[in-house]
Write a protein that holds these residues in place. Sequence first.
Motif, PDB file in Angstrom:
ATOM      1  N   PRO A  95      36.367  21.380 -26.543  1.00 44.62           N
ATOM      2  CA  PRO A  95      36.164  21.077 -27.966  1.00 44.62           C
ATOM      3  C   PRO A  95      37.485  20.793 -28.670  1.00 44.62           C
ATOM      4  N   GLY A  96      37.519  19.686 -29.399  1.00 40.37           N
ATOM      5  CA  GLY A  96      38.704  19.319 -30.153  1.00 40.37           C
ATOM      6  C   GLY A  96      39.825  18.725 -29.329  1.00 40.37           C
ATOM      7  N   LYS A  97      39.584  18.504 -28.042  1.00 41.64           N
ATOM      8  CA  LYS A  97      40.621  17.956 -27.178  1.00 41.64           C
ATOM      9  C   LYS A  97      40.164  16.644 -26.566  1.00 41.64           C
ATOM     10  N   GLU A  98      41.129  15.882 -26.081  1.00 39.72           N
ATOM     11  CA  GLU A  98      40.806  14.631 -25.409  1.00 39.72           C
ATOM     12  C   GLU A  98      40.296  14.901 -23.996  1.00 39.72           C
ATOM     13  N   ARG A  99      39.563  13.925 -23.489  1.00 41.20           N
ATOM     14  CA  ARG A  99      39.091  14.020 -22.114  1.00 41.20           C
ATOM     15  C   ARG A  99      40.285  13.968 -21.179  1.00 41.20           C
ATOM     16  N   GLU A 100      40.311  14.858 -20.191  1.00 36.89           N
ATOM     17  CA  GLU A 100      41.432  14.903 -19.262  1.00 36.89           C
ATOM     18  C   GLU A 100      40.967  14.855 -17.815  1.00 36.89           C
ATOM     19  N   PHE A 101      41.795  14.254 -17.002  1.00 36.53           N
ATOM     20  CA  PHE A 101      41.540  14.127 -15.566  1.00 36.53           C
ATOM     21  C   PHE A 101      41.648  15.488 -14.899  1.00 36.53           C
ATOM     22  N   VAL A 102      40.753  15.730 -13.961  1.00 39.32           N
ATOM     23  CA  VAL A 102      40.774  16.973 -13.190  1.00 39.32           C
ATOM     24  C   VAL A 102      41.087  16.685 -11.726  1.00 39.32           C
ATOM     25  N   ALA A 103      40.298  15.817 -11.106  1.00 41.58           N
ATOM     26  CA  ALA A 103      40.480  15.521  -9.680  1.00 41.58           C
ATOM     27  C   ALA A 103      39.773  14.223  -9.349  1.00 41.58           C
ATOM     28  N   GLY A 104      40.269  13.532  -8.323  1.00 41.42           N
ATOM     29  CA  GLY A 104      39.654  12.287  -7.888  1.00 41.42           C
ATOM     30  C   GLY A 104      39.723  12.157  -6.382  1.00 41.42           C
ATOM     31  N   ILE A 105      38.782  11.376  -5.834  1.00 42.39           N
ATOM     32  CA  ILE A 105      38.745  11.139  -4.399  1.00 42.39           C
ATOM     33  C   ILE A 105      38.480   9.665  -4.156  1.00 42.39           C
ATOM     34  N   MET A 106      39.307   9.055  -3.322  1.00 43.00           N
ATOM     35  CA  MET A 106      39.250   7.620  -3.070  1.00 43.00           C
ATOM     36  C   MET A 106      38.022   7.240  -2.260  1.00 43.00           C
ATOM     37  N   TRP A 107      37.609   5.951  -2.428  1.00 41.09           N
ATOM     38  CA  TRP A 107      36.491   5.463  -1.648  1.00 41.09           C
ATOM     39  C   TRP A 107      36.896   5.275  -0.185  1.00 41.09           C
ATOM     40  N   SER A 108      38.139   4.887   0.042  1.00 41.88           N
ATOM     41  CA  SER A 108      38.601   4.570   1.392  1.00 41.88           C
ATOM     42  C   SER A 108      39.540   5.660   1.893  1.00 41.88           C
ATOM     43  N   GLY A 109      39.181   6.328   2.949  1.00 47.57           N
ATOM     44  CA  GLY A 109      40.039   7.347   3.514  1.00 47.57           C
ATOM     45  C   GLY A 109      39.889   8.706   2.898  1.00 47.57           C
ATOM     46  N   GLY A 110      39.327   8.768   1.697  1.00 50.14           N
ATOM     47  CA  GLY A 110      39.052  10.048   1.066  1.00 50.14           C
ATOM     48  C   GLY A 110      40.262  10.787   0.558  1.00 50.14           C
ATOM     49  N   SER A 111      41.381  10.076   0.308  1.00 46.08           N
ATOM     50  CA  SER A 111      42.541  10.790  -0.236  1.00 46.08           C
ATOM     51  C   SER A 111      42.225  11.304  -1.632  1.00 46.08           C
ATOM     52  N   THR A 112      42.890  12.378  -2.014  1.00 44.60           N
ATOM     53  CA  THR A 112      42.571  13.064  -3.260  1.00 44.60           C
ATOM     54  C   THR A 112      43.771  13.157  -4.190  1.00 44.60           C
ATOM     55  N   GLN A 113      43.483  13.315  -5.468  1.00 45.92           N
ATOM     56  CA  GLN A 113      44.497  13.549  -6.496  1.00 45.92           C
ATOM     57  C   GLN A 113      44.000  14.668  -7.397  1.00 45.92           C
ATOM     58  N   TYR A 114      44.931  15.459  -7.901  1.00 43.43           N
ATOM     59  CA  TYR A 114      44.579  16.586  -8.751  1.00 43.43           C
ATOM     60  C   TYR A 114      45.504  16.664  -9.953  1.00 43.43           C
ATOM     61  N   ALA A 115      44.964  17.157 -11.039  1.00 48.63           N
ATOM     62  CA  ALA A 115      45.806  17.508 -12.170  1.00 48.63           C
ATOM     63  C   ALA A 115      46.614  18.744 -11.797  1.00 48.63           C
ATOM     64  N   ASP A 116      47.830  18.825 -12.325  1.00 48.32           N
ATOM     65  CA  ASP A 116      48.680  19.967 -12.003  1.00 48.32           C
ATOM     66  C   ASP A 116      48.025  21.292 -12.373  1.00 48.32           C
ATOM     67  N   SER A 117      47.244  21.272 -13.435  1.00 47.00           N
ATOM     68  CA  SER A 117      46.640  22.506 -13.937  1.00 47.00           C
ATOM     69  C   SER A 117      45.592  23.098 -13.002  1.00 47.00           C
ATOM     70  N   VAL A 118      45.099  22.302 -12.054  1.00 44.43           N
ATOM     71  CA  VAL A 118      44.040  22.805 -11.160  1.00 44.43           C
ATOM     72  C   VAL A 118      44.454  22.812  -9.694  1.00 44.43           C
ATOM     73  N   LYS A 119      45.640  22.305  -9.384  1.00 46.09           N
ATOM     74  CA  LYS A 119      46.084  22.272  -7.985  1.00 46.09           C
ATOM     75  C   LYS A 119      46.090  23.675  -7.395  1.00 46.09           C
ATOM     76  N   GLY A 120      45.555  23.779  -6.186  1.00 45.65           N
ATOM     77  CA  GLY A 120      45.499  25.067  -5.505  1.00 45.65           C
ATOM     78  C   GLY A 120      44.288  25.903  -5.870  1.00 45.65           C
ATOM     79  N   ARG A 121      43.556  25.493  -6.924  1.00 44.48           N
ATOM     80  CA  ARG A 121      42.366  26.243  -7.340  1.00 44.48           C
ATOM     81  C   ARG A 121      41.088  25.424  -7.183  1.00 44.48           C
ATOM     82  N   PHE A 122      41.176  24.124  -7.421  1.00 48.97           N
ATOM     83  CA  PHE A 122      40.006  23.253  -7.349  1.00 48.97           C
ATOM     84  C   PHE A 122      40.111  22.350  -6.123  1.00 48.97           C
ATOM     85  N   THR A 123      38.953  22.004  -5.561  1.00 46.55           N
ATOM     86  CA  THR A 123      38.901  21.084  -4.433  1.00 46.55           C
ATOM     87  C   THR A 123      37.780  20.082  -4.659  1.00 46.55           C
TER      88      THR A 123
END
Length: 125
Positions: free
Chosen positions: A41-69
């Motif tokens: 609430p009251g904040k902008e939408r922010e990226f959490v995590a993503g997974i590529m269509w090819s190869g399945g490589s992943t990206q994470y926001a720093d705030s969730v690295k090590g906690r979210f998969t």
Amino acid sequence: QVQLVESGGGLVQAGGSLRLSCAASGRTFSSYTLSWFRQAPGKEREFVAGIMWSGGSTQYADSVKGRFTISRDNAKNTVYLQMNSLKPEDTAVYYCAARWMVTGRLDYPEIYNSWGQGTQVTVSS
């Protein structure tokens, strides 16, 4: 475009876990890059995590690295977000997003043309 439906949100105590799911329609799910965003609430939408269509490589926001998969099951047309060690600041509506064959950086919401309706995650202290 693909239709997306999120589920799995809820109320959890700090330190707990939740697994979000995002089910997609269509027969070409494996060709979509998929990401999770969140908006508090009251904040902008922010990226959490993503997974590529090819190869399945992943990206994470720093705030969730090590906690979210993030993971995907192409046979089930579903992408998941496993969230562990949840904190009150993780409280937000979580959205699934998709775009055909996107590569590169995934943290810009503008690159996605399919969005789910969102699922609420509330972490109590």
